[in-house]
Write an enzyme that holds these catalytic residues in place. Structure first.
Site, short mmCIF file in Angstrom:
data_model
loop_
_atom_site.label_atom_id
_atom_site.label_comp_id
_atom_site.label_asym_id
_atom_site.label_seq_id
_atom_site.Cartn_x
_atom_site.Cartn_y
_atom_site.Cartn_z
CB VAL A 33 36.85 39.90 57.56
CG1 VAL A 33 36.24 38.93 58.56
CG2 VAL A 33 35.76 40.46 56.66
CE LYS A 57 47.61 42.14 54.62
NZ LYS A 57 46.32 41.49 54.44
CB THR A 141 31.76 35.21 52.31
OG1 THR A 141 31.69 36.42 53.08
CG2 THR A 141 30.44 34.98 51.58
CG LEU A 173 33.48 43.98 58.13
CD1 LEU A 173 34.17 44.64 56.96
CD2 LEU A 173 34.49 43.75 59.23
CG ASN A 228 27.31 40.44 50.72
OD1 ASN A 228 26.96 41.26 51.55
ND2 ASN A 228 28.57 40.11 50.52
N GLY A 273 24.98 54.62 40.12
CA GLY A 273 26.37 54.98 39.91
C GLY A 273 27.04 54.11 38.87
CB CYS A 280 31.82 41.60 49.41
SG CYS A 280 32.94 41.40 50.81
CE LYS A 340 32.69 50.85 51.38
NZ LYS A 340 31.60 50.23 52.01
P1 NAD Z 1 41.81 39.86 52.79
O1 NAD Z 1 42.29 39.36 51.50
O2 NAD Z 1 41.85 41.33 53.09
O3 NAD Z 1 42.58 39.13 53.99
C1 NAD Z 1 42.84 37.77 54.03
C2 NAD Z 1 44.10 37.56 54.86
O4 NAD Z 1 44.28 36.17 55.12
C3 NAD Z 1 45.37 38.02 54.15
O5 NAD Z 1 46.08 38.92 54.98
C4 NAD Z 1 46.17 36.72 53.95
O6 NAD Z 1 47.57 36.91 54.00
C5 NAD Z 1 45.67 35.90 55.13
N1 NAD Z 1 45.89 34.46 55.05
C6 NAD Z 1 45.84 33.64 53.98
N2 NAD Z 1 46.12 32.37 54.34
C7 NAD Z 1 46.35 32.38 55.69
C8 NAD Z 1 46.69 31.38 56.64
N3 NAD Z 1 46.85 30.12 56.30
N4 NAD Z 1 46.83 31.77 57.91
C9 NAD Z 1 46.68 33.05 58.30
N5 NAD Z 1 46.37 34.04 57.43
C10 NAD Z 1 46.20 33.70 56.14
O7 NAD Z 1 40.32 39.33 52.93
P2 NAD Z 1 39.04 40.06 53.56
O8 NAD Z 1 38.58 41.15 52.68
O9 NAD Z 1 39.29 40.34 55.00
O10 NAD Z 1 37.95 38.89 53.43
C11 NAD Z 1 38.06 37.71 54.18
C12 NAD Z 1 36.76 36.95 54.05
O11 NAD Z 1 35.70 37.68 54.64
C13 NAD Z 1 36.32 36.64 52.63
O12 NAD Z 1 35.68 35.41 52.59
C14 NAD Z 1 35.34 37.74 52.33
O13 NAD Z 1 34.39 37.39 51.35
C15 NAD Z 1 34.67 37.91 53.68
N6 NAD Z 1 34.11 39.24 53.91
C16 NAD Z 1 34.81 40.35 53.51
C17 NAD Z 1 34.28 41.61 53.77
C18 NAD Z 1 35.01 42.85 53.32
O14 NAD Z 1 34.41 43.91 53.31
N7 NAD Z 1 36.27 42.77 52.94
C19 NAD Z 1 33.05 41.74 54.45
C20 NAD Z 1 32.39 40.59 54.85
C21 NAD Z 1 32.93 39.35 54.58
#
Ligand code: NAD
Length: 463
Positions: A33, A57, A141, A173, A228, A273, A280, A340
């Site tokens: 995200v 990263k 979220t 997304l 969701n 499936g 999520c 997926k």
């Molecule tokens: P992710 O685990 O891929 O990424 C989270 C990132 O945050 C990691 O790189 C981590 O190192 C970093 N992080 C942690 N603490 C930090 C800090 N103090 N400062 C800076 N960076 C820090 O997570 P994601 O999949 O991108 O999901 C993030 C949020 O968005 C969640 O709440 C998720 O539910 C929501 N979300 C995800 C999706 C999806 O498809 N992945 C879609 C919609 C919403």
């Protein structure tokens, strides 16, 4: 560097749009995200600093490499590099930002609730750092009411005499299509409790040229969970119907096709499936159920979706158990590991649970995934961990093609519908496998064609 297929974006997306008013934006978290949002905001003309605590990263991004696999992401990182910075130095990133987006994880806790540790951590870092008025936008979220708490928390820890407001901007997304979903989103939800915050967020998103739905913070938080959970329900409903189809001799693919023509239902998310996975749906269903329980309400529909999914994930394994006397010593081909296609993410992927079951039964697994193998090796190493060695009887090998996995196999499980896997022809199973016995969790093949090619084929919701 991952595949750059920038051509796949529509012409509208390919042209960077210069904004009327570029903002200094910081994004906390460079996951699926945070990074995608940050890069897309830079593409729309803002100056964006992407912050993460993960050194590896940041090092990759500084070299122009995306730490996650997402189509077109690296191409956009390169195209907008003048407006993009990557850093672990959150103090410098936040202190003069106009807007800070929070995109850190909110993983599931053992009781099903969302873990607020990372959100609180960032909130505190922001509070102790900002030196001018700033809008903090929660993209992660989070349970309804979290934005209020974050605002109070920041207020409690503010070091400088500045105003920090919090707004909700949930993200919709889907992994695998994240860039396109962001740049061509059907709507952007902004949840604010002040005119100023609403105006700022409207201005940030103006260059996207997308419909904006402006609501209260709590409604915005709820929209994300409601959406969701509705999709998760749709998936579980179709899986439930698929299981009944098998018992009564109907075909779920035909049933879905017939249902999809009805505009009240829609044709998306009707595919039966092996159950939903990913970062999520599994956690968001449990978090909403937890939230309801906390308020003394039983969310029966969501509970049912969770329940159906739990069973669905191991359905193929159970089908195979009925057919085979043992897995011990058998060569099992596993095609697809990620939850997926189009992503390298394995969080809650059905393949993982099934692999663990097969290993426990002594299967000798040959697994193939075009993108996800490296990540999977970190979860289930080829050598097995110290702990695993006592637990597992079987062994897993990661191979470089579907054909290699299938060569001499006694049984095959399909968990992800990657194009590379769909490209395997029915006759190849017969040719390559020792016994052409295939369990397909994604209904890739035509049942009759598999049968005609001498493959014993089991799928979901089809005779
Ligand atoms: P992710 O685990 O891929 O990424 C989270 C990132 O945050 C990691 O790189 C981590 O190192 C970093 N992080 C942690 N603490 C930090 C800090 N103090 N400062 C800076 N960076 C820090 O997570 P994601 O999949 O991108 O999901 C993030 C949020 O968005 C969640 O709440 C998720 O539910 C929501 N979300 C995800 C999706 C999806 O498809 N992945 C879609 C919609 C919403």
């Amino acid at each position: 560097m991952s595949n750059i297929s920038f051509k796949t974006l529509s012409p509208q997306v390919q042209i960077p749009v210069s904004t009327v008013r570029p903002f200094n934006i910081a994004v906390a978290g460079t996951g699926y995200v945070g990074l995608v949002s940050g890069v897309c905001m830079a593409h729309r003309g803002h100056r964006v600093t992407c912050v993460d605590i993960d050194e590896k990263k940041i090092a990759l991004m500084l070299k122009g490499i995306s730490p996650i696999y997402e189509q077109d992401l690296e191409a956009l990182m390169q195209l907008n590099k003048e407006r993009l910075t990557y850093t672990m130095d959150y103090k410098n990133a936040y202190k003069n930002a106009d807007v800070i987006f929070i995109g850190v994880g909110t993983p599931e806790q053992p009781d099903g609730s969302a873990n607020m540790f990372y959100i609180a951590n960032v909130a505190r870092q922001i509070a102790e750092t900002i030196e001018k008025d700033c809008l903090i936008v929660v993209k992660s979220t989070v349970p309804v009411g979290t934005n209020d708490k974050v605002e109070q928390f920041i207020q409690d820890f503010l070091v400088h005499d500045v105003k920090a407001e919090v707004a909700s901007n949930p993200e919709f997304l889907a992994q695998g299509t994240a860039v396109r979903d962001t740049l061509e989103a059907p709507r952007i939800i902004i949840g604010t409790d002040s005119d100023k915050a609403e105006e700022t967020l409207q201005a940030v998103y103006e260059p996207f040229g997308l419909p904006i739905v402006s609501v209260s913070r709590r409604s915005a938080e709820m929209i994300k969970y409601a959406a969701n959970n509705f999709l998760a329900l749709k998936v579980s409903y179709m899986n439930d119907i698929a299981n009944l189809c098998e018992l009564v001799g109907a075909d779920i693919e035909d049933v879905a096709r017939g249902m999809g023509y009805d505009s009240r239902i829609g044709s998306n998310f009707l595919h039966a499936g092996i159950g939903f996975g990913g970062s999520c749906f599994p956690k968001d269903t449990k978090a909403l159920d937890y939230l309801a329980t906390l308020h003394g309400y039983e969310l029966r529909t969501v509970k049912a979706a969770i329940d159906v999914n739990k069973d669905q994930k191991v359905l193929l394994y159970q089908k195979a158990c009925k057919r085979l006397i043992t897995f011990n010593g058998l060569k099992a081909a596993v095609l697809g590991l990620t939850f997926k296609p189009g992503t390298d993410d394995l969080r809650e992927a059905p393949a993982l649970e099934n692999i663990n079951l097969l290993l426990a039964q002594g299967a000798n697994i040959y697994a193939y995934d075009p993108i996800g193998s490296e990540n999977c090796k970190n979860i289930i190493p080829e050598t097995g961990t110290e702990q695993d060695r006592g637990k597992y009887k079987g062994k897993i090998n990661y191979v470089n093609s579907a054909e290699e996995a299938l060569e001499g196999a006694n049984v095959c499980f399909i968990f992800t519908e990657w194009d590379e896997i769909k490209a395997v022809l029915p006759k190849d199973y017969k040719k390559l496998m020792r016994t052409p016995l295939v369990y397909d969790g994604r209904n890739i093949y035509d049942v009759n064609e598999m049968q005609e090619n001498g493959v014993e084929y089991y799928s979901i919701g089809r005779a």
